[in-house]
Design an enzyme around this catalytic site. Structure first.
Site, short mmCIF file in Angstrom:
data_model
loop_
_atom_site.label_atom_id
_atom_site.label_comp_id
_atom_site.label_asym_id
_atom_site.label_seq_id
_atom_site.Cartn_x
_atom_site.Cartn_y
_atom_site.Cartn_z
N GLN A 8 -7.76 -0.05 3.15
CA GLN A 8 -8.65 -0.63 4.15
C GLN A 8 -10.03 -0.97 3.59
O GLN A 8 -10.79 -1.70 4.22
CB GLN A 8 -8.82 0.34 5.34
CG GLN A 8 -7.56 0.56 6.15
CD GLN A 8 -7.10 -0.69 6.92
OE1 GLN A 8 -7.86 -1.63 7.11
NE2 GLN A 8 -5.86 -0.68 7.36
N ASN A 29 -8.13 4.07 8.35
CA ASN A 29 -7.61 2.88 9.01
C ASN A 29 -7.80 2.89 10.52
O ASN A 29 -7.83 1.85 11.16
CB ASN A 29 -6.12 2.71 8.68
CG ASN A 29 -5.34 3.98 8.82
OD1 ASN A 29 -5.62 4.97 8.15
ND2 ASN A 29 -4.37 3.99 9.71
N HIS A 64 -1.68 -7.61 2.27
CA HIS A 64 -1.71 -8.22 3.61
C HIS A 64 -2.90 -7.78 4.46
O HIS A 64 -3.08 -8.25 5.58
CB HIS A 64 -0.39 -8.00 4.36
CG HIS A 64 -0.15 -6.61 4.84
ND1 HIS A 64 -0.33 -6.25 6.16
CD2 HIS A 64 0.27 -5.49 4.20
CE1 HIS A 64 -0.02 -4.97 6.30
NE2 HIS A 64 0.34 -4.49 5.12
N GLY A 77 0.81 -1.22 0.00
CA GLY A 77 0.00 0.00 0.00
C GLY A 77 0.84 1.26 0.00
O GLY A 77 0.53 2.24 -0.69
N SER A 116 -3.39 -3.05 -0.84
CA SER A 116 -2.34 -3.79 -0.14
C SER A 116 -2.82 -5.22 0.10
O SER A 116 -3.95 -5.43 0.54
CB SER A 116 -2.03 -3.11 1.20
OG SER A 116 -1.16 -3.91 1.95
N CYS A 160 3.77 5.84 19.32
CA CYS A 160 4.91 6.15 20.17
C CYS A 160 6.03 6.74 19.33
O CYS A 160 6.64 6.02 18.54
CB CYS A 160 5.39 4.86 20.80
SG CYS A 160 5.61 4.95 22.54
N THR A 194 12.37 -7.27 -10.60
CA THR A 194 11.87 -8.61 -10.93
C THR A 194 10.57 -8.86 -10.19
O THR A 194 10.44 -8.50 -9.02
CB THR A 194 12.93 -9.67 -10.53
OG1 THR A 194 14.12 -9.37 -11.27
CG2 THR A 194 12.46 -11.08 -10.83
C1 LIG Z 1 -5.02 3.24 4.86
C2 LIG Z 1 -3.66 2.62 4.70
N1 LIG Z 1 -2.86 3.02 3.71
C3 LIG Z 1 -1.66 2.49 3.50
C4 LIG Z 1 -1.15 1.51 4.33
C5 LIG Z 1 0.19 0.94 4.06
O1 LIG Z 1 0.09 -0.34 3.46
P1 LIG Z 1 1.34 -1.34 3.44
O2 LIG Z 1 1.51 -1.85 4.83
O3 LIG Z 1 0.95 -2.44 2.49
O4 LIG Z 1 2.50 -0.57 2.96
C6 LIG Z 1 -1.94 1.07 5.40
C7 LIG Z 1 -1.40 0.09 6.37
O5 LIG Z 1 -1.77 0.07 7.53
C8 LIG Z 1 -3.22 1.63 5.59
O6 LIG Z 1 -4.02 1.25 6.59
#
Ligand SMILES: Cc1ncc(COP(=O)(O)O)c(C=O)c1O
Length: 389
Positions: free
Chosen positions: A183, A155, A205, A71, A203, A328, A241
């Protein structure tokens, strides 16, 4: 001890079916997709199948998808790619970008970086629910604006922005529209054509795919400049790659996400609403974000006189994995920029708890939290100098 994961917005486990789909590409089909021999072609075919699956969940065409490392890279490429091309080719006179004050750092930091290079960035405020106001957006647009980048869904607090209206405004003023969909993808139906979205970040994951891979949707005809220089993969927009296994995993995750979208949404919404209903019974607790226009899996609360980090730790001791809005920094504990943008004072903003649900959560998990959370909050309040009852 029972362990419950409720931090699905941080990351998700990789789906078993995704792992199975990926497995042959570590060994049997290990070829470089850019090679012309049969080993390469096997891998190339898999990449192109994945591209179609990703396009499919967005109602996009396969050739509008570019693979990235996640992302963050998609946001960087989408925003800077448009900005630099705009600057280089002087396609438009202006150098103004509009974003919101509650974006993920992947967008905010990119905008700040561009600001240092002479771009003007307008950070739109949000209301108490985290929604931008369309009037503010329209007012902020000038003849110099070339890009709007506003997230699909936040997020931290889960608020879903008025993407349809933003797309219409972008279209009306002929300004490009990028949205961080990290998200939102697989948690709400997305149709980039209907919504007038020009660029959208994904993203893997966050949607039960592997880490370290993502995608950027770039609408046909939208030109961007590459940020990487090398072998010229992905039409020269993203040299390196191919991460074949990751891309195969992302494709499968999207395919499953599409099949399960309806079921996932109704299950998550049901659990989320139960969780919210139970939690708000705790004295002086509040829901952050919009009550309805929110992600189906997001619940974010504030508890008066409680420090979010301690709450996270206490819940972790009870086996519950949660998150807080506080970040933090090396020197001090900063309140979340999202919670302060929706108007919370720093004390309240420090007392936030984010619980984000996923496919593995059950009603029993919600009940367990309902049993544990009120006592944890009460115990922390007894220790808090801010709690004077
Ligand atoms: C709204 C949003 N954008 C971008 C990202 C970043 O994605 P990535 O961890 O795949 O770089 C996150 C990850 O928490 C996210 O919640």
């Amino acid at each position: 001890m029972k362990r419950i994961y409720m931090d699905y917005s941080a990351t998700t486990p990789v789906d078993k079916e995704v792992i199975d789909e990926m497995a042959p590409y570590f060994g049997k089909y290990f070829g470089n997709p850019s090679s012309i021999h049969s080993f390469g072609r096997d891998a190339y075919d898999a990449i192109e199948k994945s591209r179609s699956k990703i396009a499919d969940i967005l109602n996009a065409d396969a050739d509008e998808i570019i693979f990235t490392s996640g992302g963050t890279e998609s946001d960087n490429l989408g925003i800077m790619g448009v900005a630099y091309l705009n600057k280089d080719k002087r396609k438009r006179k202006g150098n103004n970008i509009i974003t919101s004050s509650i974006e993920h750092p992947a967008v905010l930091e990119t905008c700040k970086y561009l600001e240092k290079q002479g771009f003007n960035i307008k950070y739109l405020p949000v209301d108490k629910y985290g929604l931008i106001r369309i009037e503010d957006l329209e007012e902020a647009i000038s003849k110099d604006t070339f890009l709007i980048t506003i997230m699909y869904a936040n997020n931290e607090i889960g608020t879903i922005e008025p993407i349809n209206e933003i797309g219409k405004i972008a279209n009306k003023y002929d300004v490009l529209f990028h949205t961080d969909g990290v998200q939102a993808v697989c948690k709400t139906p997305i149709d980039v054509k209907k919504l007038n979205i020009d660029l959208l970040s994904i993203s893997s994951h966050k949607i039960y795919g592997p880490k370290g891979v993502g995608a950027l949707y770039i609408r046909k005809g939208v030109k961007i400049r590459s940020l990487t220089h090398g072998g010229g993969q992905e039409k020269g927009l993203r040299s390196s790659t191919y991460n074949t296994t990751g891309i195969v995993g992302l494709g499968k995750a999207c395919e499953l996400g599409k099949i399960r979208l309806k079921e996932d949404m109704s299950q998550l919404k049901y659990l989320r609403d139960e969780l919210i209903k139970n939690t708000l019974k705790i004295e002086l607790s509040y829901l952050n974000g919009h009550p309805i226009k929110r992600l189906v899996n997001n619940a974010n609360f504030c508890f008066e006189a409680i420090e979010g980090e301690s709450l996270n730790m206490m819940l972790d001791e009870k086996g519950i994995a949660s998150a807080t809005g506080s970040a933090c920094s090396s020197k001090n504990l900063q309140a979340s920029h999202v919670l302060t943008a929706i108007g919370l004072n720093p004390e309240k903003a420090h007392g936030s708890l984010r619980l984000t649900l996923g496919r593995e959560n059950t009603e029993r998990d919600i009940k367990y939290i309902d049993n544990v959370l009120p006592d944890v909050v009460e115990n922390l309040r007894k220790l808090s100098p801010l709690w004077d009852r």
